[in-house]
Scaffold this active site. Structure first.
Site, PDB file in Angstrom:
ATOM      1  N   GLU A 188      -9.033   6.979   2.100  1.00 42.31           N
ATOM      2  CA  GLU A 188      -7.614   7.241   1.837  1.00 42.31           C
ATOM      3  C   GLU A 188      -7.290   8.675   2.226  1.00 42.31           C
ATOM      4  OE1 GLU A 188      -8.282   3.605  -0.641  1.00 42.31           O
ATOM      5  OE2 GLU A 188      -9.395   5.485  -0.432  1.00 42.31           O
ATOM      6  N   SER A 189      -7.169   8.924   3.527  1.00 37.66           N
ATOM      7  CA  SER A 189      -6.688  10.188   4.102  1.00 37.66           C
ATOM      8  C   SER A 189      -7.781  11.194   4.450  1.00 37.66           C
ATOM      9  CB  SER A 189      -5.561  10.781   3.260  1.00 37.66           C
ATOM     10  OG  SER A 189      -4.483   9.853   3.171  1.00 37.66           O
TER      11      SER A 189
ATOM     12  N   CYS B 190      -3.952   9.034  -0.212  1.00 34.84           N
ATOM     13  CA  CYS B 190      -2.837   8.097  -0.362  1.00 34.84           C
ATOM     14  C   CYS B 190      -3.232   6.970  -1.311  1.00 34.84           C
ATOM     15  CB  CYS B 190      -2.436   7.546   1.006  1.00 34.84           C
ATOM     16  SG  CYS B 190      -3.809   6.795   1.903  1.00 34.84           S
TER      17      CYS B 190
ATOM     18  N   GLU C  95       1.215  10.479   0.582  1.00 35.71           N
ATOM     19  CA  GLU C  95       0.006  11.131   0.077  1.00 35.71           C
ATOM     20  C   GLU C  95       0.324  12.125  -1.032  1.00 35.71           C
ATOM     21  OE1 GLU C  95      -0.626  10.537   4.592  1.00 35.71           O
ATOM     22  OE2 GLU C  95       0.925  11.504   3.357  1.00 35.71           O
TER      23      GLU C  95
ATOM     24  N   PHE D 159      -8.592   1.123  10.445  1.00 35.74           N
ATOM     25  CA  PHE D 159      -8.938   0.278   9.304  1.00 35.74           C
ATOM     26  C   PHE D 159      -8.641  -1.186   9.617  1.00 35.74           C
ATOM     27  CE2 PHE D 159      -8.176   4.536   7.745  1.00 35.74           C
ATOM     28  CZ  PHE D 159      -9.242   4.741   6.877  1.00 35.74           C
TER      29      PHE D 159
ATOM     30  N   SER E 116      -6.304   6.699  10.618  1.00 33.88           N
ATOM     31  CA  SER E 116      -6.361   8.100  10.190  1.00 33.88           C
ATOM     32  C   SER E 116      -7.041   8.929  11.265  1.00 33.88           C
ATOM     33  CB  SER E 116      -7.142   8.249   8.878  1.00 33.88           C
ATOM     34  OG  SER E 116      -6.428   7.726   7.790  1.00 33.88           O
TER      35      SER E 116
ATOM     36  N   PHE F 244       0.836  -1.193   0.000  1.00 36.45           N
ATOM     37  CA  PHE F 244       0.000   0.000   0.000  1.00 36.45           C
ATOM     38  C   PHE F 244       0.876   1.250   0.000  1.00 36.45           C
ATOM     39  CE2 PHE F 244      -2.587   3.342   1.868  1.00 36.45           C
ATOM     40  CZ  PHE F 244      -3.752   3.222   1.119  1.00 36.45           C
TER      41      PHE F 244
ATOM     42  N   GLU G  50       2.483  -1.495   7.897  1.00 35.96           N
ATOM     43  CA  GLU G  50       3.056  -2.780   7.479  1.00 35.96           C
ATOM     44  C   GLU G  50       4.575  -2.723   7.378  1.00 35.96           C
ATOM     45  OE1 GLU G  50      -0.895  -2.700   5.066  1.00 35.96           O
ATOM     46  OE2 GLU G  50       0.472  -1.267   6.002  1.00 35.96           O
TER      47      GLU G  50
END
Length: 344
Positions: A66-67, A81, A10, A233, A239, A6, A256
């Site tokens: 995503e952000s 991101c 960003e 998540f 976030s 991933f 990760e």
């Protein structure tokens, strides 16, 4: 380094508008009058969704899949991101703003160096492609334009900047405001693990799990005055948006191992009485992750803020490896610094 994963780094877009409609100016809502369906259409073009939101009298803050998205009366900031197509938000945003009697007057696009650049879709396949797309998409009244890649001595960290402005906004109106963008890589493994949901915990809502992560990791202590909207998540990632008066802060985490990444962004004013609060908040944010490498971009019309960055980070065992500076229309000065842990 993982072959694929991933993308944490960003893309960030900031658009400023102006309008002469006295009704629009009197109610001081401007872009905040955009209905949720219109925002959804914008985010559909980017390929992300809203997962949580909070607002106050000054602006609306959305946590995205995503952000983040921040909507002020005459300013919108979108930060995304992964493999989102952020620049595709520009055309619909200009359209919806025009329906409200608002005209685009400046644009700022920034990002770091992608960990997985070959995974990025059009128009983000390269900075050259992004600039060409911006040049073609922005209206002609934004005639003062500049694109630059700010280098560093760390090959994995460089700063890509594009700004554009009309004639009236070459010098920022909010010249006292600064924006700090921090990109952290190689996070401490033990600290990064706090951003994974426990096994079998995926049934809990992201809001509830996010609140626990905020407390357990110490993020709640970064700016205790802020109202926090957070989300965890499944199976990992986090976030948050923090809002305090007309200021925001935001954190995003990809934990990760092999491509761990976290970002911290905040805004302030050089006229703030408690500039030391900024130093303390920056130091606390970095301590949450203890990265081996990080970069800090400081955008401000003056040069009062960026020298304090090293002062905030060096007590954490981080050494400044490089510093680059440049001037941009509608943004003022951007200073890009990189740091590594002394153990590296």
């Amino acid at each position: 380094m993982a072959m694929s994963g991933f993308e944490g780094f960003e893309k960030r877009l900031e658009l400023h508008f102006f309008g002469d409609d006295p009704v629009m100016m009197d109610n001081n809502l401007g872009l905040r009058l955009l209905d949720f369906e219109s925002l959804e259409q914008v985010l559909n073009a980017v390929q992300c969704t809203v997962v949580s939101a909070v607002a106050n009298q000054y602006f609306d803050a959305y946590v995205l899949s995503e952000s983040s998205l921040f909507v002020y009366p005459t300013k919108i900031i979108i930060k995304t991101c992964g493999t989102t197509q952020l620049l595709k938000s520009i055309r619909p945003l200009i359209h919806y703003a025009c329906n409200l009697g608002l005209t685009l007057c400046s644009c700022r696009y920034t990002r770091g160096s992608f960990i997985f650049p070959k995974a990025q879709p059009f128009p983000h396949t390269s900075f050259k492609e992004e600039v060409l797309y911006l040049e073609d998409t922005l209206p002609t009244n934004l005639c003062y334009r500049k694109a630059s890649v700010m280098p560093s001595k760390i090959t994995t960290h460089s700063w890509h900047v594009f700004t554009a402005s009309d004639q009236s906004h070459i010098i920022p109106n909010d010249h006292d405001i600064y924006t700090i963008e921090v990109c952290m890589t190689e996070l401490d493994r033990a600290l990064a693990r706090k951003f994974f949901l426990p096994p079998g915990d995926g049934s809990r809502s992201g809001d509830i799990a996010g609140k626990e992560m905020t407390k357990v990791t110490g993020i709640s202590d970064i700016n205790p005055r802020a109202m926090i909207c957070d989300f965890a998540f499944d199976p990992c990632g986090y976030s948050m948006n923090g809002i305090h008066n007309d200021r925001y802060s935001t954190i995003h985490v990809t934990p990760e191992d092999g491509f761990s990444y976290a970002s911290y962004e905040c805004v302030g004013s050089i006229f703030d009485d408690d500039i030391e609060h900024f130093i303390g908040s920056l130091r606390k944010a970095v301590q949450v992750f203890r990265p081996a490498t990080l970069s800090v971009s400081t955008t401000c019309a003056s040069h009062e803020v960026w020298p304090r960055v090293a002062h905030a980070l060096e007590p954490l065992g981080l050494k400044c490896r490089s510093c680059a500076a440049d001037e941009f229309p509608a943004a003022g000065s951007i200073v890009f610094q990189t740091f590594t842990a002394r153990r590296k």
